[in-house]
Design an enzyme around this catalytic site. Sequence first.
Site, mmCIF file in Angstrom:
data_model
loop_
_atom_site.group_PDB
_atom_site.id
_atom_site.type_symbol
_atom_site.label_atom_id
_atom_site.label_comp_id
_atom_site.label_asym_id
_atom_site.label_seq_id
_atom_site.Cartn_x
_atom_site.Cartn_y
_atom_site.Cartn_z
ATOM 1 N N PRO A 31 28.068 -26.290 28.378
ATOM 2 C CG PRO A 31 30.301 -26.008 27.912
ATOM 3 C CD PRO A 31 29.289 -25.771 28.954
ATOM 4 C CD GLU A 32 23.004 -29.901 28.492
ATOM 5 O OE1 GLU A 32 22.367 -30.865 28.016
ATOM 6 O OE2 GLU A 32 22.457 -28.991 29.119
#
Length: 296
Positions: free
Chosen positions: A2-3
Amino acid sequence: MPELPEVETVVRGLQKSVLGRRILSVWIGKSDFIDNPAEFARLSGQRIAAIERFGKFMLLRLANDGDSKEKTLEDATSEAASLLVHLGMTGQLAPSAAEIPFDKHTHVSLTLDDGRELRYTDARRFGRMAYLTAESLAKEVEGAGADPLEVSDAEFAERVLSRNARIKALLLDQSVFRGVGNIYADESLWRAKIHPARVGSKISVKEAETLRRVLQEILNRAIVMRGSSISDFLDANGEPGEYQRHHRAYGREGKPCYRCRTPIRRIIVAGRSSYFCPKCQPAPRQRKTQRRKSRR
DNA sequence: CTCGATCCCTGGACGC
DNA sequence: TGCGTCCAGGGATCGA
């Protein structure tokens, strides 16, 4: 992993599904990724008043309103508290029907006032959770980098050109730009035709402008596609994103560059795999400590 | 200031 | 089938 776009996707999902709900009780399994697990008892009785993204962090803003019970001093102190969640590599935060058995790696479960449970699941426990008072939240947030979606051309250039670290390291540094991770760093560098090992101060103003523009385009596009699912990213509805289909560099070692057909290469920069096109993204002139030994 | 190394953690890929 | 080994990676930390 997750960015910014993945976290934004989860936040938007949670806004639809659990915003306004009250937390009735808290269950904690493994807690080594939680700053202050003992404080989590304070979550009980609080309402999820807002859900926000800050870089790669999610912030569930809590409120002690509602309940006609008399306000205690403790309520007043914990007012405006927040639950901070960082998904790390494999974290998931999603509501679930209470009847569904816990996943093997579910470590936190918050019972909501509609009977569902908001569960945090994280196989590798590279994530992080913390119960933050307004004060500790302020401390947490100070020193954070610029929001890459909001940053102006001038500030972007200043943050890059004033540094002697490599551009890849700068993009990954959360105190420079908050929210960018390995995938979107590589994708934006490919699009801007900048080699990941280029030094920030040697990037031209024009290149910096391009980089800012393509980074924003890529992040916004990825948000629309609900993020990239490489191995295990799932949003708050348990669904994968689609942006991985649009990757041009990340994970494409040996495959032809979408622009020039040259095979994409992978090198380690700033301690991370970095995928780039050796032709479109020319290497900087080696200038640093010239001590290239044959590497074993 | 900037770098690399190390640690945290587990699942998946790969070799035998 | 079942080991053992290596790798992935965000971030904190430490020494150079």
